[in-house]
Motif scaffolding. Structure first.
Motif, PDB file in Angstrom:
ATOM      1  N   GLU A  11      -5.654  -8.358   2.801  1.00 50.65           N
ATOM      2  CA  GLU A  11      -6.639  -8.841   2.985  1.00 50.65           C
ATOM      3  C   GLU A  11      -7.249  -9.147   1.410  1.00 50.65           C
ATOM      4  O   GLU A  11      -7.826 -10.024   1.000  1.00 50.65           O
ATOM      5  CB  GLU A  11      -7.868  -7.829   3.495  1.00 50.65           C
ATOM      6  N   ARG A  13     -13.752  -4.435   5.247  1.00 52.70           N
ATOM      7  CA  ARG A  13     -14.930  -5.232   5.072  1.00 52.70           C
ATOM      8  C   ARG A  13     -15.020  -6.504   6.100  1.00 52.70           C
ATOM      9  O   ARG A  13     -16.117  -6.953   6.457  1.00 52.70           O
ATOM     10  CB  ARG A  13     -15.256  -5.406   3.827  1.00 52.70           C
ATOM     11  N   THR A  67      -8.298  -2.659 -10.304  1.00 53.91           N
ATOM     12  CA  THR A  67      -7.780  -1.872  -9.893  1.00 53.91           C
ATOM     13  C   THR A  67      -8.175  -1.915  -8.159  1.00 53.91           C
ATOM     14  O   THR A  67      -7.368  -1.205  -7.453  1.00 53.91           O
ATOM     15  CB  THR A  67      -8.312  -0.279 -10.018  1.00 53.91           C
ATOM     16  N   GLY A  68      -9.077  -2.643  -7.891  1.00 52.33           N
ATOM     17  CA  GLY A  68      -9.538  -2.781  -6.578  1.00 52.33           C
ATOM     18  C   GLY A  68      -8.656  -3.592  -5.643  1.00 52.33           C
ATOM     19  O   GLY A  68      -7.658  -3.985  -6.215  1.00 52.33           O
ATOM     20  N   ALA A  69      -8.887  -3.808  -4.413  1.00 54.33           N
ATOM     21  CA  ALA A  69      -8.132  -4.605  -3.661  1.00 54.33           C
ATOM     22  C   ALA A  69      -7.700  -5.919  -4.006  1.00 54.33           C
ATOM     23  O   ALA A  69      -6.586  -6.631  -4.186  1.00 54.33           O
ATOM     24  CB  ALA A  69      -8.593  -4.476  -2.055  1.00 54.33           C
ATOM     25  N   ILE A  70      -8.819  -6.579  -4.281  1.00 51.68           N
ATOM     26  CA  ILE A  70      -8.860  -7.940  -4.661  1.00 51.68           C
ATOM     27  C   ILE A  70      -8.410  -8.020  -5.834  1.00 51.68           C
ATOM     28  O   ILE A  70      -7.469  -8.875  -6.461  1.00 51.68           O
ATOM     29  CB  ILE A  70     -10.291  -8.814  -4.739  1.00 51.68           C
ATOM     30  N   TYR A 106     -13.614  -0.585 -19.325  1.00 56.38           N
ATOM     31  CA  TYR A 106     -14.953  -0.947 -19.293  1.00 56.38           C
ATOM     32  C   TYR A 106     -15.653   0.378 -20.115  1.00 56.38           C
ATOM     33  O   TYR A 106     -17.052   0.258 -20.318  1.00 56.38           O
ATOM     34  CB  TYR A 106     -15.526  -1.419 -18.183  1.00 56.38           C
ATOM     35  N   TYR A 124     -12.126  -8.695 -13.747  1.00 58.82           N
ATOM     36  CA  TYR A 124     -12.817  -7.525 -13.983  1.00 58.82           C
ATOM     37  C   TYR A 124     -13.006  -6.770 -12.614  1.00 58.82           C
ATOM     38  O   TYR A 124     -13.496  -7.344 -11.681  1.00 58.82           O
ATOM     39  CB  TYR A 124     -14.272  -7.909 -14.515  1.00 58.82           C
ATOM     40  N   GLY A 125     -12.332  -5.390 -12.541  1.00 58.32           N
ATOM     41  CA  GLY A 125     -12.161  -4.726 -11.610  1.00 58.32           C
ATOM     42  C   GLY A 125     -10.832  -4.547 -10.936  1.00 58.32           C
ATOM     43  O   GLY A 125     -10.608  -4.930  -9.624  1.00 58.32           O
ATOM     44  N   ASN A 140     -11.272   1.081 -15.275  1.00 62.61           N
ATOM     45  CA  ASN A 140     -11.619   2.216 -16.068  1.00 62.61           C
ATOM     46  C   ASN A 140     -10.591   2.633 -16.787  1.00 62.61           C
ATOM     47  O   ASN A 140      -9.351   2.503 -16.457  1.00 62.61           O
ATOM     48  CB  ASN A 140     -12.266   3.535 -14.794  1.00 62.61           C
TER      49      ASN A 140
END
Ligand SMILES: NC(=O)c1ccc[n+]([C@@H]2O[C@H](COP(=O)([O-])OP(=O)(O)OC[C@H]3O[C@@H](n4cnc5c(N)ncnc54)[C@H](OP(=O)(O)O)[C@@H]3O)[C@@H](O)[C@H]2O)c1
Length: 217
Positions: A132, A41, A158-161, A199, A155-156, A181
């Motif tokens: 990144e 991104r 599992t993502g990259a960040i 969540y 919160y989130g 999740n």
């Protein structure tokens, strides 16, 4: 050398494969033969310059750096005269949103910038996509001023960040509540989170804990 080149801002079609001179490292730089990179991104944002503010960094009317690619992994082939941390043959990876270049066959980066030696067990393809998310996670963690022993929510997770944030916060001694999740609860626990909330089944805001940092990703 071959590179993916863009000389104006716009959609993906502004990028094409072309030839550029092989870069030459300055005295404090290393020359890297790129073995793997990503299109992420950050690359897409700077290519389109849809967020006008990015032009203050990349060039007001046209990009200063025709070759994007902030994430890279590769082999050092030459070092500048002042470089002591690397030698030719080192396998390195990192993040370069200053001079970019991962979308070329060769790139240069300052030896003290976002580049380090690769762990032996990683392939170039595994190392290139790591940095990144970690870069943004670390920036937010440092900006929050959170300290050892304090609490954070990711919160989130599992993502990259988010996955990088969980691991970095644990490294800094923070107690981490991660939200993801249901199917990824085990994965996020394996990253070191102290508590993991799905969540889909729970509301993480119903708690008596006090959080110094809530990272919403
Ligand atoms: N990477 C970048 O370059 C960049 C730069 C600037 C800003 N951002 C922004 O930062 C955020 C995170 O980026 P990223 O690269 O880490 O994204 P990512 O890898 O795509 O991760 C997105 C996260 O969102 C979670 N998610 C999706 N739907 C959800 C829902 N309904 N409720 C709760 N969580 C949900 C996913 O968790 P589950 O798998 O558990 O559903 C996943 O952990 C995004 O908003 C992105 O646009 C990213």
């Amino acid at each position: 050398m071959k590179a993916a080149i863009h000389t104006k801002y716009g959609p993906p079609e502004v990028v094409s494969i072309g030839d550029l001179p092989k870069p030459e490292p300055k005295e404090d730089e290393i020359l890297v033969k790129v073995c793997a990179s990503t299109v992420n991104r950050t690359d897409a944002g700077f290519r389109s310059a849809e967020y006008f503010i990015s032009r203050f960094f990349s060039g007001l009317f046209r990009p200063h750096n025709p070759v994007l690619g902030c994430e890279f992994a590769g082999k050092v082939v030459k070092v500048g005269s002042l470089v002591t941390e690397f030698i030719p043959g080192d396998r390195v990876f990192g993040f370069n949103d200053q001079t970019w270049g991962g979308h070329g066959e060769f790139m240069v980066i300052k030896s003290g910038a976002g580049v380090t030696k690769m762990p032996d067990h990683l392939t170039y393809e595994e190392a290139a996509p790591i940095s990144e998310g970690a870069h943004y996670a670390l920036g937010n963690i440092m900006a929050s001023g959170i300290k050892k022993g304090q609490q954070a929510v990711v919160y989130g997770a599992t993502g990259a960040i988010g996955s990088a944030a969980v691991q970095l916060l644990k490294f800094f001694g923070v107690e981490v509540t991660a939200v993801c999740n249901s199917k990824n609860v085990g994965l996020v626990k394996s990253l070191g989170a102290d508590a993991v909330i799905s969540y889909e089944t729970e509301d993480y805001t119903i708690t008596k804990k006090k959080f110094k940092l809530v990272l919403m990703l």
